[in-house]
Write a protein that holds these residues in place. Structure first.
Motif, PDB file in Angstrom:
ATOM      1  N   HIS A   1       0.790  -1.119  -0.006  1.00 30.05           N
ATOM      2  CA  HIS A   1      -0.081  -0.035   0.009  1.00 30.05           C
ATOM      3  C   HIS A   1       0.910   1.313  -0.020  1.00 30.05           C
ATOM      4  CE1 HIS A   1       1.116  -0.674   4.214  1.00 30.05           C
ATOM      5  NE2 HIS A   1       0.772   0.561   4.288  1.00 30.05           N
ATOM      6  N   GLU A   2       2.315   1.191   0.071  1.00 33.77           N
ATOM      7  CA  GLU A   2       3.007   2.392   0.145  1.00 33.77           C
ATOM      8  C   GLU A   2       3.762   2.890  -1.259  1.00 33.77           C
ATOM      9  OE1 GLU A   2       5.918   2.095   3.145  1.00 33.77           O
ATOM     10  OE2 GLU A   2       4.830   1.320   4.753  1.00 33.77           O
ATOM     11  N   ASN A   3       4.194   4.071  -1.050  1.00 32.92           N
ATOM     12  CA  ASN A   3       4.766   4.575  -2.256  1.00 32.92           C
ATOM     13  C   ASN A   3       6.149   4.324  -2.134  1.00 32.92           C
ATOM     14  OD1 ASN A   3       2.569   5.384  -4.044  1.00 32.92           O
ATOM     15  ND2 ASN A   3       2.265   7.303  -2.644  1.00 32.92           N
ATOM     16  N   PHE A   4       7.054   3.477  -2.986  1.00 31.46           N
ATOM     17  CA  PHE A   4       8.273   3.258  -2.587  1.00 31.46           C
ATOM     18  C   PHE A   4       9.215   4.303  -3.104  1.00 31.46           C
ATOM     19  CE2 PHE A   4       5.966  -0.931  -2.905  1.00 31.46           C
ATOM     20  CZ  PHE A   4       5.747  -1.141  -1.543  1.00 31.46           C
ATOM     21  N   ARG A   5      10.109   4.700  -2.375  1.00 28.67           N
ATOM     22  CA  ARG A   5      11.252   5.597  -2.728  1.00 28.67           C
ATOM     23  C   ARG A   5      12.643   5.047  -2.800  1.00 28.67           C
ATOM     24  NH1 ARG A   5       7.487   8.514  -0.341  1.00 28.67           N
ATOM     25  NH2 ARG A   5       6.566  10.527  -1.375  1.00 28.67           N
ATOM     26  N   LEU A   6      13.263   5.301  -4.005  1.00 28.19           N
ATOM     27  CA  LEU A   6      14.601   4.684  -3.956  1.00 28.19           C
ATOM     28  C   LEU A   6      15.577   4.799  -2.996  1.00 28.19           C
ATOM     29  CD1 LEU A   6      16.697   4.352  -7.360  1.00 28.19           C
ATOM     30  CD2 LEU A   6      17.850   5.087  -5.349  1.00 28.19           C
ATOM     31  N   LYS A   7      15.705   6.050  -2.528  1.00 23.12           N
ATOM     32  CA  LYS A   7      16.660   6.367  -1.485  1.00 23.12           C
ATOM     33  C   LYS A   7      16.184   5.495  -0.039  1.00 23.12           C
ATOM     34  CE  LYS A   7      17.909  11.138  -2.658  1.00 23.12           C
ATOM     35  NZ  LYS A   7      17.919  12.496  -2.324  1.00 23.12           N
ATOM     36  N   GLU A   8      14.819   5.517   0.192  1.00 25.33           N
ATOM     37  CA  GLU A   8      14.646   4.588   1.368  1.00 25.33           C
ATOM     38  C   GLU A   8      14.799   3.104   1.248  1.00 25.33           C
ATOM     39  OE1 GLU A   8      10.523   5.451   1.457  1.00 25.33           O
ATOM     40  OE2 GLU A   8      10.825   7.458   2.355  1.00 25.33           O
ATOM     41  N   MET A   9      14.672   2.603   0.015  1.00 22.22           N
ATOM     42  CA  MET A   9      15.070   1.181  -0.080  1.00 22.22           C
ATOM     43  C   MET A   9      16.548   1.078  -0.175  1.00 22.22           C
ATOM     44  SD  MET A   9      12.178  -0.334  -0.275  1.00 22.22           S
ATOM     45  CE  MET A   9      11.709   1.098   0.533  1.00 22.22           C
ATOM     46  N   ALA A  10      17.532   1.994  -0.557  1.00 19.93           N
ATOM     47  CA  ALA A  10      18.941   1.818  -0.596  1.00 19.93           C
ATOM     48  C   ALA A  10      19.182   1.744   0.985  1.00 19.93           C
ATOM     49  CB  ALA A  10      19.529   3.317  -1.216  1.00 19.93           C
ATOM     50  N   LYS A  11      18.541   2.812   1.705  1.00 16.78           N
ATOM     51  CA  LYS A  11      18.893   2.826   3.005  1.00 16.78           C
ATOM     52  C   LYS A  11      18.817   1.517   3.828  1.00 16.78           C
ATOM     53  CE  LYS A  11      18.322   5.711   7.066  1.00 16.78           C
ATOM     54  NZ  LYS A  11      17.564   6.960   7.583  1.00 16.78           N
ATOM     55  N   LEU A  12      17.524   0.699   3.261  1.00 19.90           N
ATOM     56  CA  LEU A  12      17.464  -0.554   3.837  1.00 19.90           C
ATOM     57  C   LEU A  12      18.437  -1.556   3.719  1.00 19.90           C
ATOM     58  CD1 LEU A  12      13.639  -1.129   3.234  1.00 19.90           C
ATOM     59  CD2 LEU A  12      14.752  -0.829   5.652  1.00 19.90           C
ATOM     60  N   CYS A  13      18.974  -1.185   2.574  1.00 22.52           N
ATOM     61  CA  CYS A  13      20.104  -2.306   2.005  1.00 22.52           C
ATOM     62  C   CYS A  13      21.177  -1.790   2.524  1.00 22.52           C
ATOM     63  CB  CYS A  13      19.963  -2.149   0.553  1.00 22.52           C
ATOM     64  SG  CYS A  13      18.418  -3.175   0.193  1.00 22.52           S
ATOM     65  N   HIS A  14      21.396  -0.483   3.135  1.00 24.75           N
ATOM     66  CA  HIS A  14      22.655  -0.046   3.790  1.00 24.75           C
ATOM     67  C   HIS A  14      23.892   0.256   2.588  1.00 24.75           C
ATOM     68  CE1 HIS A  14      21.283  -1.051   7.704  1.00 24.75           C
ATOM     69  NE2 HIS A  14      21.008  -2.278   7.408  1.00 24.75           N
ATOM     70  N   ILE A  15      23.324   0.692   1.383  1.00 25.20           N
ATOM     71  CA  ILE A  15      24.158   1.100   0.434  1.00 25.20           C
ATOM     72  C   ILE A  15      23.676   2.318  -0.078  1.00 25.20           C
ATOM     73  CG2 ILE A  15      24.666  -1.168  -0.248  1.00 25.20           C
ATOM     74  CD1 ILE A  15      22.515  -1.158  -2.434  1.00 25.20           C
ATOM     75  N   SER A  16      24.417   3.019  -1.043  1.00 22.24           N
ATOM     76  CA  SER A  16      24.291   4.438  -1.435  1.00 22.24           C
ATOM     77  C   SER A  16      23.057   4.187  -2.613  1.00 22.24           C
ATOM     78  CB  SER A  16      25.420   5.189  -2.190  1.00 22.24           C
ATOM     79  OG  SER A  16      25.989   4.429  -3.302  1.00 22.24           O
ATOM     80  N   PRO A  17      22.297   5.516  -2.664  1.00 23.63           N
ATOM     81  CA  PRO A  17      21.239   5.236  -3.592  1.00 23.63           C
ATOM     82  C   PRO A  17      21.691   5.009  -5.224  1.00 23.63           C
ATOM     83  CG  PRO A  17      21.073   7.201  -2.421  1.00 23.63           C
ATOM     84  CD  PRO A  17      22.274   6.500  -1.760  1.00 23.63           C
ATOM     85  N   SER A  18      23.014   5.687  -5.342  1.00 24.37           N
ATOM     86  CA  SER A  18      23.621   5.376  -6.776  1.00 24.37           C
ATOM     87  C   SER A  18      23.874   3.737  -7.102  1.00 24.37           C
ATOM     88  CB  SER A  18      24.592   6.302  -7.017  1.00 24.37           C
ATOM     89  OG  SER A  18      25.782   5.955  -6.098  1.00 24.37           O
ATOM     90  N   TYR A  19      24.628   3.403  -5.941  1.00 25.25           N
ATOM     91  CA  TYR A  19      24.785   1.845  -6.064  1.00 25.25           C
ATOM     92  C   TYR A  19      23.536   0.776  -5.984  1.00 25.25           C
ATOM     93  CZ  TYR A  19      27.038  -2.480  -5.119  1.00 25.25           C
ATOM     94  OH  TYR A  19      27.439  -3.763  -5.305  1.00 25.25           O
ATOM     95  N   PHE A  20      22.592   1.234  -5.307  1.00 28.33           N
ATOM     96  CA  PHE A  20      21.321   0.411  -5.239  1.00 28.33           C
ATOM     97  C   PHE A  20      20.693   0.741  -6.842  1.00 28.33           C
ATOM     98  CE2 PHE A  20      16.707   0.573  -4.900  1.00 28.33           C
ATOM     99  CZ  PHE A  20      16.571  -0.697  -4.200  1.00 28.33           C
ATOM    100  N   SER A  21      20.706   1.622  -7.118  1.00 25.40           N
ATOM    101  CA  SER A  21      20.013   1.908  -8.633  1.00 25.40           C
ATOM    102  C   SER A  21      20.797   1.028  -9.812  1.00 25.40           C
ATOM    103  CB  SER A  21      20.234   3.409  -8.936  1.00 25.40           C
ATOM    104  OG  SER A  21      19.497   3.683 -10.271  1.00 25.40           O
ATOM    105  N   ARG A  22      22.228   0.944  -9.620  1.00 25.03           N
ATOM    106  CA  ARG A  22      22.974   0.340 -10.481  1.00 25.03           C
ATOM    107  C   ARG A  22      22.630  -1.247 -10.490  1.00 25.03           C
ATOM    108  NH1 ARG A  22      27.140   2.752  -9.765  1.00 25.03           N
ATOM    109  NH2 ARG A  22      28.316   1.365  -8.042  1.00 25.03           N
ATOM    110  N   ILE A  23      22.815  -1.721  -9.110  1.00 23.09           N
ATOM    111  CA  ILE A  23      22.683  -2.979  -9.185  1.00 23.09           C
ATOM    112  C   ILE A  23      21.125  -3.572  -9.030  1.00 23.09           C
ATOM    113  CG2 ILE A  23      24.769  -3.319  -7.612  1.00 23.09           C
ATOM    114  CD1 ILE A  23      23.062  -3.763  -5.242  1.00 23.09           C
ATOM    115  N   PHE A  24      20.382  -2.692  -8.758  1.00 25.59           N
ATOM    116  CA  PHE A  24      18.781  -3.163  -8.997  1.00 25.59           C
ATOM    117  C   PHE A  24      18.496  -3.185 -10.398  1.00 25.59           C
ATOM    118  CE2 PHE A  24      14.435  -2.498  -9.347  1.00 25.59           C
ATOM    119  CZ  PHE A  24      13.713  -2.875  -8.092  1.00 25.59           C
TER     120      PHE A  24
END
Length: 285
Positions: A191-214
């Motif tokens: 039911h939530e709106n997911f944001r890349l920065k928040e998901m990256a924080k959950l994974c303990h990585i930077s947003p740019s790195y999260f975006s790349r490997i995602f």
């Protein structure tokens, strides 16, 4: 001469992307109403044959004028009774009629296209093989008490598998364990709106790195992946519940129902209501 007026007016309506009101010969009001669906020009409705109550409307273009000669005067005299019988409207009344005609024509054409699409898709559903290809089947880990499931989100890469737990919930098993916390959160907070920065924080990585490997993992960028995933969830709700379209939209965190319908149509090429009708027809069959 009339054919020239119609052709010229139709082109002008397309160029302006709106109804075109103009003066034809003998100062008769004619109208070209373009039919444009999904930014595609399908044709035009030609209407009019009326006179204005105002003596002069300078904003109207006169496509064809009547040259003052004996021949044209003779033709006018022969049709004078018909000319006098033409309806007379104010310019404001004309514009209101044009707006109504535009809405009606667009609605009728959209309904016809939607009906044709529904019938075509319904036939495909009845004749298609609904078994998924073997390549999208996955057996999840036994120690997580999961079973084999023949389902994967359309358009996703083979690196991601959907498994179903004994309690009926779904879970993504990512080949990249760094991303697993993000997928776990997404699947338990539909039911939530997911944001890349928040998901990256959950994974303990930077947003740019999260975006790349995602993107490498899924084959799609984060926003497209989430939109597609939510539409898949919406399809499940449309198939398994009688919830109204606006309720499905709310349950999946869309900002408004209009945006939900637009997003659904983008991925499925039909509206949620039409999709539900197709599914209902298939099961009824």
């Amino acid at each position: 001469m009339g054919e020239y007026c119609d052709a010229r007016a139709g082109l002008e309506a397309v160029r302006q992307n709106k109804p075109y009101i103009y003066l034809c010969h003998f100062n008769i009001i004619d109208i070209a109403i373009p039919i444009i669906i999904d930014n595609q020009y399908l044709g035009a409705i030609m209407a009019g044959q009326l006179k204005l109550s105002e003596p002069d409307v300078p904003t109207l273009e006169q496509i064809v004028s009547r040259p003052p000669n004996v021949e044209s005067n003779r033709k006018f005299k022969a049709l004078e009774a018909e000319y006098e019988a033409l309806p007379v409207l104010s310019y404001d009344e004309v514009t209101k009629c044009v707006d109504l005609l535009l809405q009606l024509s667009t609605y009728i054409v959209e309904e016809a296209i939607q009906k044709h699409t529904t019938i075509d898709l319904y036939k495909k559903v009845l004749t298609s093989n609904t078994q998924p290809p073997a390549s999208v089947e996955a057996i999840a880990e036994p120690d997580r008490a999961v079973r084999k499931i023949q389902y994967i989100q359309q358009g996703l890469s083979g690196a991601l598998f959907v498994s179903r737990l004994k309690n009926g919930t779904q879970k993504f098993l990512s080949s990249n364990t760094v991303l697993q916390p993000a997928f776990d959160y997404i699947f338990t907070h539909k039911h939530e709106n997911f944001r890349l920065k928040e998901m990256a924080k959950l994974c303990h990585i930077s947003p740019s790195y999260f975006s790349r490997i995602f993107t490498k993992e899924t084959g799609e960028n984060f926003s497209v992946f989430i939109a597609r995933l939510k539409i898949e969830w919406a399809k499940q709700l449309l198939e398994s519940t009688d919830s109204p379209i606006n309720q499905v939209s709310d349950d999946l965190g869309f900002c408004d129902t209009g945006y939900f319908i637009k997003t659904f149509k983008k991925f499925e090429n039909l509206t949620p209501a039409v999709y539900r009708n197709i599914i209902s027809g298939r099961y009824a069959k």
